[in-house]
Write an enzyme that holds these catalytic residues in place. Structure first.
Site, PDB file in Angstrom:
ATOM      1  N   ASP A   1     -10.677   2.012  -3.304  1.00 33.28           N
ATOM      2  CA  ASP A   1     -11.208   1.813  -1.949  1.00 33.28           C
ATOM      3  C   ASP A   1     -12.730   1.869  -1.954  1.00 33.28           C
ATOM      4  O   ASP A   1     -13.356   1.560  -0.939  1.00 33.28           O
ATOM      5  CB  ASP A   1     -10.660   2.892  -1.002  1.00 33.28           C
TER       6      ASP A   1
ATOM      7  N   ASP B   1       0.830  -1.213   0.000  1.00 37.53           N
ATOM      8  CA  ASP B   1       0.000   0.000   0.000  1.00 37.53           C
ATOM      9  C   ASP B   1       0.863   1.263   0.000  1.00 37.53           C
ATOM     10  O   ASP B   1       2.056   1.229   0.321  1.00 37.53           O
ATOM     11  CB  ASP B   1      -0.883  -0.054   1.263  1.00 37.53           C
TER      12      ASP B   1
HETATM   13  C1  DGJ Z   1      -5.757   1.942   2.003  1.00 33.20           C
HETATM   14  C2  DGJ Z   1      -6.152   0.716   1.244  1.00 33.20           C
HETATM   15  O1  DGJ Z   1      -6.635   1.048  -0.013  1.00 33.20           O
HETATM   16  C3  DGJ Z   1      -7.168  -0.072   2.061  1.00 33.20           C
HETATM   17  O2  DGJ Z   1      -7.600  -1.167   1.330  1.00 33.20           O
HETATM   18  C4  DGJ Z   1      -6.533  -0.473   3.355  1.00 33.20           C
HETATM   19  O3  DGJ Z   1      -5.481  -1.365   3.120  1.00 33.20           O
HETATM   20  C5  DGJ Z   1      -6.048   0.749   4.093  1.00 33.20           C
HETATM   21  N1  DGJ Z   1      -5.202   1.564   3.273  1.00 33.20           N
HETATM   22  C6  DGJ Z   1      -5.308   0.366   5.345  1.00 33.20           C
HETATM   23  O4  DGJ Z   1      -4.754   1.427   5.973  1.00 33.20           O
END
Ligand code: DGJ
Length: 729
Positions: free
Chosen positions: A548, A478
Site C-alpha cells: 500500500d 483483497d
Molecule cells: C487495501 C488495499 O491494499 C488498497 O489498495 C485498497 O484496495 C484498500 N484495501 C481498499 O479498502
C-alpha cells in the site's frame, strides 16, 4: 539429470545439470542427508557418515556403539529418538506419548510430479520436465507412514519437497508438528537472510550471521503476513549478488508458517520450513492422511541473483497458471487513492475517459461499489451493487468503460464480514470466533469462517454472481485483517486447533473454483498491499499488489526485497499522487514512473486533476512501458545497486534473447560536488556492441560491464533515469 538409486550403497542421488542433492538409508533404516550443492559425480559418498564417540550425553542409536543420530545429518528427523534437536515431525499417539521412530520402508522414482491434494504447488506440463522421488518411512509400532516427496525440475535448479502422513492404525492420532522440509548442514558458516516488515513496509531484506542456538521467523497471524515472508536463505558469508553459495527455502503456503534454523552444539545448522506448529494440532483418524504444503528449495553457487533467477523462472512458468501466465499484463488505473470511498459512476467514467485517452488499458474500480459502503464501517459480505453510486448498475458502467477502449476490473474482499452488514444479520456465527469471547474488530470487520464448507460455497456464489453479471476482465482480491480469537462454531473442541489451516484450505478451494470458472479474468491478490505475498496465492493469481506504500523512494526497498524471490511479473506497482499519501513525500512524475515500471505498471491517482503537461508525460510513460513491458515482465532481472544502506538504487532487465535491456537508476538525495558516476551493467556479451536508444551512443558490452554507463548529472533529491539498449551485432 534425474534421480538415481545406488542399491548397494543405499544412496539416492537427485541431480540436475548443475546441482546434486544426495541422501541415503542408514543401516538402521533412518534416512540421512549426505550433501546438497554443486554437482558431485560420485554416487558413493557415504563416507560422510562417521561413527565416533562424541563424549557423554549423546545416546547410541539402536545401542550401536558410536552411532549417534544427533551427530548425523538427518533427512526428516522425528521426535523422541536419540536425536534431540528440533524435529521435523511430532505426533501424539493414542497412549499420550509423543515419540515416533520412522524408518525406511520403500521408495518409488517416476517421471513428472503429482498434484498436492487441495494445496497449491509447482507443476509440470509434460512428465519429461521433472522427476520425482517418493520415499515411504514407517513407524511400525504406531502403524504410521510418512511419505517424503522430492521433485527435481530439468530446467530449473530447484527441488520441490513436501510430505504426507498416513494413519494405518486403528486409533486416531494428533499431528503436533509436520514441517515440509528439513535440511541438516554439516556446518553453520552462513548468514541468515529473510524478508521482514510491516504494513506499507513489506519485505525489507534482513541479513545476520547464524549464531549458536535457535533462530527463526514465523507467522501466527493466520496469513503469511506483512511481518515475515515464508522465505529464508542461508548464504555463505561472502555472498553478494553474483558470488557465494545460496540455499533458499520458500513455502508455498498462505497461512501460519515457521522457518527455523537451529545451530547445534557441534555447530551444524538444521534448516526447516513448514506450517507453524504453534497453536496447530491436526487429528487424523484410521485410514486418513494429512498433506503438508510444498517447500521450494533452491541452491545457487552464483549469489543472490542466481537464486532469484531460479525462483523467478520457476514461479513464472510452473507455479502461476491461467490465461495471463505468459501474457503481457495490462497497464491499469485504479481509483482507490484518487477517490477512496467518495465516488459515483460519473466520477469513475471521467477518470476512465481521461485514462483511455492516454493509452491506459484497464480501469479498476476499488473498494466502495457495493452494499452501503461509503466508508470502512459496513457492508463486507453484501456483494450487490450500490445503485445510488453506480447508477444503472454494473453492466452499464462496464459497457460504457469498454466503449472507451478500456477493460474493466473490480475489487472484492470476499473473506471478510462487517458486523454492520446484511450477511452478518443473517449469519452471525459465520465469522471466526469463540463463543462467549469478544469478537475483536480490525478495520471494523471480522474474518469469515472459511473452515466451514457452507461459508466457502456462499462466497463462491456471491462473487461468481457478480462476475457473471458484467464483462469483468480483472479482479483485485483483497484481505485486510489478520485472525484473532481463532475458533469455529462448526467444529468440535478437539478440532479447534485445525481451524487456521482449514481456513487456508477453504480459501484455496474457493480460489480454485473461481479462477477456473473465470479463466480469462486476470486476478491480482492483495492483503493491505503485500500481507499475503506468497507462492500459495501466486498459484491462483499471477500478480499481487506489492504494497500500500506507493512512495517511489520507499518502494525501492520493498520491490528489491520482493524481487529476491518473486518475479517482476507478479509485482503490482503504480504511480500515485504527490504529496504521497503514505509518507507525504514529493517526487517527480518521472521518478515515480521509473520505479513503478519495475513491475506491472499502473496509476493510482485522479488523472482528471492533472495538468496537460503531466498528462502528456503520462502518455509518454505509457508508450515507453509498452515498449519495455515484455522485457520487464518476462526477462531476467538484475539488481545493480541495492537501495539498502545506499543513497542510490539501480537495476536492469535483460530480455531472454539478451538483445534488449532496460536500465533504471534512482538517486535518493542530491549531493554537492560529487564526481559523475558510472553504472556497471551485467550479463552482456562482451564481444557485442550495444546502442543506447535515448542518446544514440554505441558501446561494447565489455565497456558497459567493466567501465559502465554514464549516469550523468541529476540535480536535486529523488532523481531517476531509464535507458534502453539494443544489441546491434
Ligand atoms: C487495501 C488495499 O491494499 C488498497 O489498495 C485498497 O484496495 C484498500 N484495501 C481498499 O479498502
Amino acid at each position: 539429470m534425474g534421480i538415481r538409486f545406488n542399491e548397494e550403497k543405499k544412496i539416492f542421488n537427485i541431480e540436475t545439470k548443475n546441482i546434486s542433492y544426495i541422501l541415503s538409508i542408514l543401516e538402521t533404516g533412518h534416512l540421512v542427508h549426505l550433501y546438497w550443492g554443486r554437482k558431485i559425480k560420485s554416487n558413493k559418498i557415504d563416507y560422510i557418515i562417521t561413527k565416533r564417540e562424541y563424549g557423554s550425553f549423546l545416546a547410541n542409536l539402536d545401542n550401536i556403539k558410536g552411532l549417534h543420530l544427533e551427530a548425523i545429518a538427518q533427512e526428516y528427523p522425528g521426535y523422541g529418538n536419540p536425536d534431540l534437536r528440533s524435529p521435523a515431525i511430532q505426533i501424539k499417539l493414542s497412549d499420550g506419548s509423543t515419540v515416533t521412530d520412522f524408518r525406511y520402508e520403500s521408495h518409488k522414482i517416476f517421471k513428472g510430479k503429482k498434484k498436492l491434494n487441495g494445496l497449491p504447488a509447482t507443476y509440470v506440463e509434460d512428465d519429461n520436465e521433472a522427476e520425482t522421488l517418493e520415499i515411504t518411512l514407517k513407524d511400525k509400532l504406531a502403524n504410521l507412514r510418512v511419505v517424503l516427496f522430492y521433485t527435481i525440475f530439468e530446467d530449473y535448479n530447484a527441488i520441490a519437497r513436501s510430505c504426507k502422513i498416513i494413519n494405518d492404525s486403528s486409533k486416531e492420532v494428533e499431528i503436533l508438528r509436520v514441517l515440509s522440509a528439513n535440511v541438516d548442514f554439516n556446518h553453520s558458516d552462513f548468514d541468515f537472510i529473510h524478508l521482514s516488515g510491516a504494513w506499507a513496509r513489506e519485505r525489507h531484506i534482513v541479513r545476520n550471521p547464524l549464531r549458536l542456538g535457535g533462530q527463526s521467523i514465523e507467522s501466527r497471524r493466520g496469513a503469511s503476513s506483512h511481518a515475515q515472508n515464508p522465505f529464508m536463505a542461508l548464504v555463505s558469508p561472502n555472498t553478494d549478488e553474483d558470488h557465494g553459495d545460496v540455499y533458499g527455502f520458500n513455502l508455498i503456503y498462505s497461512g501460519n508458517f515457521l522457518a527455523n534454523v537451529e545451530v547445534d552444539m557441534h555447530s551444524n545448522a538444521r534448516a526447516q520450513i513448514g506450517i507453524n506448529p504453534f497453536d496447530f494440532i491436526w487429528n487424523i483418524g484410521p485410514g486418513e492422511e494429512f498433506q503438508a504444503p510444498e517447500a521450494v528449495m533452491v541452491y545457487s553457487p552464483n549469489g543472490l541473483t542466481g537464486m532469484s533467477h531460479i525462483y523467478h523462472d520457476l514461479y513464472r512458468d510452473r507455479l502461476s497458471r491461467g490465461y495471463y501466465r505468459d501474457k503481457e499484463r495490462p497497464i491499469l488505473i485504479n481509483n482507490w487513492e484518487a477517490t477512496y470511498f467518495d465516488f459515483n459512476s460519473e466520477k469513475i467514467k471521467e477518470i476512465a475517459k481521461e485514462a483511455s485517452k492516454l493509452g491506459i488499458e484497464l480501469f479498476v474500480l476499488d473498494d466502495g461499489w457495493f452494499g452501503k459502503r461509503n466508508n470502512d464501517e459496513s457492508s463486507l459480505g453484501d456483494w450487490f451493487v450500490n445503485k445510488e453510486k453506480i447508477k444503472g448498475g454494473l453492466n452499464l458502467l462496464v459497457s460504457e468503460i469498454n466503449e472507451m477502449g478500456m477493460k474493466f476490473g473490480l475489487w472484492f474482499e470476499p473473506e471478510m464480514i462487517s458486523p454492520n452488514s446484511k450477511l452478518y444479520k443473517e449469519h452471525p456465527d459465520w465469522c471466526i470466533h469463540i463463543e462467549g469471547r469478544l469478537k475483536s474488530q480490525a478495520r471494523n470487520q471480522l474474518v469469515l469462517d472459511l473452515s466451514r464448507e457452507e461459508v466457502c460455497d456462499a462466497i463462491i456464489k456471491m462473487i461468481s454472481d457478480i462476475l457473471k453479471s458484467a464483462p469483468i476482465s480483472y479482479v483485485k482480491w483483497d484481505m485486510n485483517r489478520n485472525m484473532s480469537e481463532i475458533g469455529s462454531s462448526a467444529w468440535p473442541a478437539k478440532k479447534q486447533k485445525e481451524v487456521a489451516h482449514r481456513y487456508i484450505l477453504g480459501l484455496y478451494r474457493i480460489l480454485e473454483k473461481i479462477t477456473s470458472d473465470f479463466p480469462n479474468i486476470l486476478f491480482e491478490s492483495c492483503s493491505g498491499g503485500g500481507g499475503r505475498y506468497d507462492g500459495g496465492m501466486l498459484y491462483y493469481m499471477p500478480q499481487t499488489w506489492t504494497s500500500d506504500d506507493t512512495d517511489a523512494i520507499e518502494r525501492l526497498k520493498i520491490q528489491e526485497g520482493t524481487s529476491l524471490v518473486y518475479p517482476l511479473s507478479s509485482m503490482g506497482s503504480h504511480v500515485s499522487a504527490v504529496p504521497n499519501h503514505q509518507v507525504g513525500r514529493i517526487t517527480s512524475l518521472y521518478t515515480r514512473g521509473v520505479v513503478a515500471m519495475a513491475g506491472n505498471f499502473g496509476y493510482e491517482l485522479d488523472i482528471t486533476k492533472m495538468s496537460d503537461k503531466e498528462k502528456e508525460e503520462i502518455k509518454n510513460q505509457v508508450v515507453f512501458y509498452k515498449k519495455i513491458r515484455s522485457t520487464v515482465q518476462y526477462g531476467d532481472f538484475y539488481r545493480l545497486i541495492s537501495a539498502f544502506n545506499s543513497n542510490e538504487a539501480a537495476w536492469m532487465n535483460l530480455s531472454k534473447d539478451k538483445k534488449y535491456l532496460v536500465v533504471s537508476y534512482v538517486k535518493k538525495y542530491g549531493e554537492a560536488n560529487v564526481k559523475p558516476k558510472r553504472l556497471k551493467l551485467k550479463a552482456l556479451d562482451e564481444d557485442a556492441l550495444y546502442k543506447v536508444n535515448e542518446t544514440g551512443e554505441i558501446f561494447g558490452g565489455d565497456e558497459l560491464m567493466y567501465i559502465g554507463l554514464e549516469i550523468g548529472e541529476l540535480f536535486g533529491d529523488y532523481q531517476g533515469r531509464n535507458w534502453t539498449l539494443n544489441k546491434i551485432n
